[in-house]
Design a protein around this motif. Structure first.
Motif, PDB file in Angstrom:
ATOM      1  N   SER A  65       4.684  15.556  -9.416  1.00  0.00           N
ATOM      2  CA  SER A  65       5.264  14.684 -10.445  1.00  0.00           C
ATOM      3  C   SER A  65       6.406  13.858  -9.888  1.00  0.00           C
ATOM      4  N   LEU A  66       7.231  14.498  -9.057  1.00  0.00           N
ATOM      5  CA  LEU A  66       8.345  13.779  -8.427  1.00  0.00           C
ATOM      6  C   LEU A  66       7.824  12.665  -7.529  1.00  0.00           C
ATOM      7  N   ILE A  67       6.820  12.974  -6.724  1.00  0.00           N
ATOM      8  CA  ILE A  67       6.293  11.992  -5.773  1.00  0.00           C
ATOM      9  C   ILE A  67       5.632  10.825  -6.491  1.00  0.00           C
ATOM     10  N   THR A  68       4.897  11.114  -7.561  1.00  0.00           N
ATOM     11  CA  THR A  68       4.202  10.041  -8.273  1.00  0.00           C
ATOM     12  C   THR A  68       5.181   9.097  -8.979  1.00  0.00           C
ATOM     13  N   ARG A  69       6.405   9.562  -9.204  1.00  0.00           N
ATOM     14  CA  ARG A  69       7.426   8.685  -9.791  1.00  0.00           C
ATOM     15  C   ARG A  69       8.056   7.756  -8.752  1.00  0.00           C
ATOM     16  N   LEU A  70       7.805   8.045  -7.490  1.00  0.00           N
ATOM     17  CA  LEU A  70       8.314   7.180  -6.428  1.00  0.00           C
ATOM     18  C   LEU A  70       7.371   5.996  -6.245  1.00  0.00           C
ATOM     19  N   ASP A  71       7.918   4.834  -6.057  1.00  0.00           N
ATOM     20  CA  ASP A  71       7.104   3.618  -5.998  1.00  0.00           C
ATOM     21  C   ASP A  71       6.177   3.570  -4.791  1.00  0.00           C
ATOM     22  N   ASP A  72       6.590   4.187  -3.697  1.00  0.00           N
ATOM     23  CA  ASP A  72       5.885   3.968  -2.433  1.00  0.00           C
ATOM     24  C   ASP A  72       4.929   5.074  -2.028  1.00  0.00           C
ATOM     25  N   TYR A  73       4.749   6.102  -2.889  1.00  0.00           N
ATOM     26  CA  TYR A  73       3.961   7.265  -2.474  1.00  0.00           C
ATOM     27  C   TYR A  73       2.977   7.718  -3.549  1.00  0.00           C
ATOM     28  N   LYS A  83       0.827  -1.198   0.000  1.00  0.00           N
ATOM     29  CA  LYS A  83       0.000   0.000   0.000  1.00  0.00           C
ATOM     30  C   LYS A  83       0.867   1.255   0.000  1.00  0.00           C
ATOM     31  N   LYS A  84       0.551   2.175  -0.901  1.00  0.00           N
ATOM     32  CA  LYS A  84       1.347   3.385  -1.003  1.00  0.00           C
ATOM     33  C   LYS A  84       1.041   4.354   0.137  1.00  0.00           C
ATOM     34  N   LYS A  85       2.078   5.068   0.582  1.00  0.00           N
ATOM     35  CA  LYS A  85       1.909   6.112   1.568  1.00  0.00           C
ATOM     36  C   LYS A  85       1.359   7.358   0.863  1.00  0.00           C
ATOM     37  N   THR A  86       0.489   8.064   1.550  1.00  0.00           N
ATOM     38  CA  THR A  86      -0.205   9.178   0.910  1.00  0.00           C
ATOM     39  C   THR A  86       0.310  10.538   1.393  1.00  0.00           C
ATOM     40  N   ILE A  87       0.283  11.500   0.469  1.00  0.00           N
ATOM     41  CA  ILE A  87       0.836  12.833   0.711  1.00  0.00           C
ATOM     42  C   ILE A  87      -0.189  13.897   0.339  1.00  0.00           C
ATOM     43  N   ILE A 123      16.656  20.824  -1.690  1.00  0.00           N
ATOM     44  CA  ILE A 123      17.078  19.472  -1.347  1.00  0.00           C
ATOM     45  C   ILE A 123      17.120  18.592  -2.602  1.00  0.00           C
ATOM     46  N   HIS A 124      18.086  17.674  -2.651  1.00  0.00           N
ATOM     47  CA  HIS A 124      18.196  16.741  -3.777  1.00  0.00           C
ATOM     48  C   HIS A 124      17.027  15.756  -3.732  1.00  0.00           C
ATOM     49  N   PRO A 125      16.461  15.376  -4.887  1.00  0.00           N
ATOM     50  CA  PRO A 125      15.328  14.444  -4.912  1.00  0.00           C
ATOM     51  C   PRO A 125      15.564  13.150  -4.137  1.00  0.00           C
TER      52      PRO A 125
END
Length: 216
Positions: A21-29, A2-6, A110-112
């Motif tokens: 866009s950055l967050i949606t490219r992460l597998d867990d969020y 289950k993905k963590k939500t932001i 901050i770096h991605p």
């Protein structure tokens, strides 16, 4: 898994959309919503929309800024994890956000990869501070989170520490303690040394971590 939500709260739409866009490219969020200010966030919660795992909160915003938003959350949603994401790196603002209950404080440059790590730390361990903020405190969290160094403080140094965790200036603290500004400087240096921190922010973090007294 289950993905963590932001939920993103930032009045700069271009930045907020880029962050999404950055967050949606992460597998867990995944991102539940993009809101423009703290008022929209309060309405989000009042209407009982899905509680996010983490709120990414800017500080300088119209209508209701980050500090005001943290005050509302502290009173109404104290369990909500909030990660400040801002350009504001002055000590006063950092202290206000930490005292308000922010679980972390990131600067927008901050770096991605470090951003992803910060999210992970806040979700799993509860706290994270960016490199610039952490270095300002001390480059080793063992000193901040480790042994109970405050046991070395004198009664007057403990009193100074309590005032230092408020919004009083050092000049105000001197007046409250009825001592000279020079003596306050001496207390400050002594407490910094004994607690092995480098800034007033470090004192606040130490006090919160060790529950030395209630941070209003």
């Amino acid at each position: 898994m289950k993905k963590k939500t932001i939920v993103i709260v930032d009045d700069h739409l271009l930045f907020a959309q880029s962050l999404e866009s950055l967050i949606t490219r992460l597998d867990d969020y995944s991102v539940l919503a993009i809101l423009k200010n703290g008022k929209e966030l309060t309405q989000y919660f009042i209407h009982k929309r899905k509680k996010p795992d983490v709120v990414l909160l800017d500080i300088k915003m119209p209508v209701m800024d980050g500090v005001q938003t943290m005050q509302w959350l502290k009173e109404n949603r104290p369990e909500q994890k909030v990660l400040a994401l801002t350009m504001e790196d002055d000590e006063e603002t950092i202290i206000k956000m930490i005292r308000g209950g922010a679980r972390g404080y990131l600067l927008k440059d901050i770096h991605p990869e470090n951003f992803e790590f910060a999210l992970k730390m806040v979700v799993e361990q509860g706290f994270f501070y960016s490199g610039k903020i952490s270095n300002a405190l001390k480059n080793s969290d063992g000193a901040i989170w480790g042994n109970e160094l405050h046991q070395k403080l004198t009664e007057k140094e403990r009193k100074f520490l309590k005032y230092a965790c408020s919004e009083l200036t050092y000049k105000d603290i001197a007046e409250e303690m009825k001592i000279s500004p020079k003596t306050i400087e001496n207390y400050r240096e002594a407490v910094f040394k004994k607690l092995e921190v480098k800034t007033r922010v470090g004192l606040v973090l130490y006090s919160i971590k060790h529950n030395l007294f209630k941070i209003e």
